[in-house]
Design an enzyme around this catalytic site. Sequence first.
Site, PDB file in Angstrom:
ATOM      1  N   THR A 193       0.837  -1.201   0.000  1.00 21.97           N
ATOM      2  CA  THR A 193       0.000   0.000   0.000  1.00 21.97           C
ATOM      3  C   THR A 193       0.874   1.255   0.000  1.00 21.97           C
ATOM      4  O   THR A 193       0.633   2.195  -0.755  1.00 21.97           O
ATOM      5  CB  THR A 193      -0.930  -0.003   1.242  1.00 21.97           C
ATOM      6  N   CYS A 382     -31.576 -14.861 -25.049  1.00 26.22           N
ATOM      7  CA  CYS A 382     -30.913 -14.526 -26.311  1.00 26.22           C
ATOM      8  C   CYS A 382     -30.505 -15.788 -27.076  1.00 26.22           C
ATOM      9  O   CYS A 382     -31.374 -16.486 -27.555  1.00 26.22           O
ATOM     10  CB  CYS A 382     -29.756 -13.564 -26.074  1.00 26.22           C
ATOM     11  N   HIS A 509     -32.243  -9.263 -23.134  1.00 25.28           N
ATOM     12  CA  HIS A 509     -31.488  -9.626 -21.930  1.00 25.28           C
ATOM     13  C   HIS A 509     -32.109  -8.979 -20.693  1.00 25.28           C
ATOM     14  O   HIS A 509     -31.725  -7.868 -20.327  1.00 25.28           O
ATOM     15  CB  HIS A 509     -30.043  -9.140 -22.041  1.00 25.28           C
ATOM     16  N   GLU A 511     -31.539  -9.604 -17.746  1.00 32.01           N
ATOM     17  CA  GLU A 511     -30.569  -9.532 -16.637  1.00 32.01           C
ATOM     18  C   GLU A 511     -29.928  -8.150 -16.512  1.00 32.01           C
ATOM     19  O   GLU A 511     -29.450  -7.787 -15.438  1.00 32.01           O
ATOM     20  CB  GLU A 511     -29.491 -10.614 -16.779  1.00 32.01           C
TER      21      GLU A 511
HETATM   22  N1  GLN Z   1     -25.352 -14.976 -31.286  1.00 30.71           N
HETATM   23  C1  GLN Z   1     -26.724 -14.616 -31.229  1.00 30.71           C
HETATM   24  C2  GLN Z   1     -27.037 -13.419 -32.125  1.00 30.71           C
HETATM   25  O1  GLN Z   1     -26.170 -12.691 -32.489  1.00 30.71           O
HETATM   26  C3  GLN Z   1     -27.181 -14.366 -29.802  1.00 30.71           C
HETATM   27  C4  GLN Z   1     -26.457 -13.255 -29.115  1.00 30.71           C
HETATM   28  C5  GLN Z   1     -26.590 -13.289 -27.617  1.00 30.71           C
HETATM   29  O2  GLN Z   1     -26.901 -14.301 -27.014  1.00 30.71           O
HETATM   30  N2  GLN Z   1     -26.335 -12.176 -26.984  1.00 30.71           N
HETATM   31  O3  GLN Z   1     -28.166 -13.190 -32.461  1.00 30.71           O
END
Ligand code: GLN
Length: 533
Positions: A193, A382, A509, A511
């Site tokens: 540190t 996805c 997504h 998430e």
């Molecule tokens: N490879 C896929 C696409 O381009 C899914 C992408 C992902 O899962 N983010 O559509």
Amino acid sequence: MQTKYIFVTGGVVSSLGKGIISASIGKLLQARGYKVTIQKFDPYINVDPGTLNPYEHGECYVTADGFETDLDLGHYERFTDIRTTRNNSITTGRIYKTVIDRERRGDYLGKTIQVVPHITDEIKRRMLREDVKNEKPDFVITEVGGTIGDIESQPFLEAIRQLRCQLGRDVVCVHLTYVPYLKAADELKTKPTQHSVKELQSMGIQPDILVLRTERHLDDAMRLKVASFCNVELECVVQSEDMPSIYEVPVAMQRQGLDAAILRKIGIPVGETPAMLPWHDFLDKRRRASREVHVGLVGKYDLQDAYKSIRESLGLAGIYNDVKVCIHFVNSEEICADNVESKLRGMAGVLICPGFGQRGIDGKIVAAAYCRTHDIPTFGICLGMQMMVIEFARNVLGYKDADSAEMSHDTHHNVIDLMEEQKDITQMGGTMRLGAYDCELTKGSRACKAYEGKTKISERHRHRYEFNNSYKAEYEARGMKCVGINPDTNLVEIVEIPDLRWYIGTQFHPEYSSTVLHPHPLFMSFIKELINS
Ligand code: GLN
């Protein structure tokens, strides 16, 4: 109030959790009623992390305005509920690109373009966040990636030094370092540190506050030693011990007065310590959750950070449902028809992960088939959703060669296909369907119920390929329903099989938008279903 700037740097080693500390500072200042924005500067040359392999840099997080960013922005959003944008994630590559584009345009005509002042000026401009001037943030928190001493971090540190000179007390520098414990000597060591702070001082930056990462408690004598050797006040030396959860960190920082120290340094009255009741309620729930629920995470990256937001979203939804979600990574490259049963044994539910490319997709398809035929609650995200769609085409619609155009150019049944607009794209970086898009849900569908009856939602995307609408009628007739549709383009965003307990795939997504105080409804609904088993 005049905007104040907090810089967070790190020394000794990487992976100390600068992102968590930055997010915690943001949370604590917000709790005091301040308006905050948080940004990350990454010293690598990639213009954005979108083209980086997860092995290099973990998950790529996507902002609502469609920018591919560092996963720390996910922590910022989860902790603070702030919606970040493309201006909250900057790389060296992006800085250079702006300066070079300007040079080519002739904006600097006659001048020699140099790291100092041109690159540092551009860094400073972005650090000052002129773009959010109208929103008048009280604090701009800037985390600088990398470790002090890296060649590539130097222009960022020089920019901070200059800003500090320019803005005086409106700037606070927080430095995060590591205090290792040497087992053989049974001692905690502060020398690294001291060296790290010296290095920072040699660049003209005196840290105001030190956050010491440690696996063992540091006593006051140890803190005093660091304080006096590093020229920092004792109450500005804070320790960040290992915690059972990253979500305990803001509370631990508040207990030690990190936010109060920042305010004192700036010269703002500290006032009452905020109670942060919702956060404490969440932590209490987390501590109380003892029942376990097991989820199989079918993906190809055996690396904690690769599916960071998914892991966090599952965990958060679990806590709000009073259960502890135990995530079991199941490598999709190792799944085949003969072993899928044993690989998924004991899982209350399965999540099929996003991804790119051929590697590991066969295992995802096998897992989707097994879950569908055994009615195991399944969440496909996805690429995971695309694999559910392909599996259904192959095994229910009878199109044995059904595939995604991403994986096979000559399939006769391209149930997942490239959109017309994507066909002429040759550049890889930043050209996918990115960011938030509207979606309309079918009333009465399971997805709609998960969203508590809402029919209009907006969710973030990151993909190039799409459900091929010419097969939609066939899917629906055979039981896989398209229950989320983009109202502008008619693209299918959600599929589900209503005859099964919980079998939902989302092209987006979810998430990315699950936060500590607002867990995502689809994750909530998924976990609820798992508890009912
Ligand atoms: N490879 C896929 C696409 O381009 C899914 C992408 C992902 O899962 N983010 O559509």
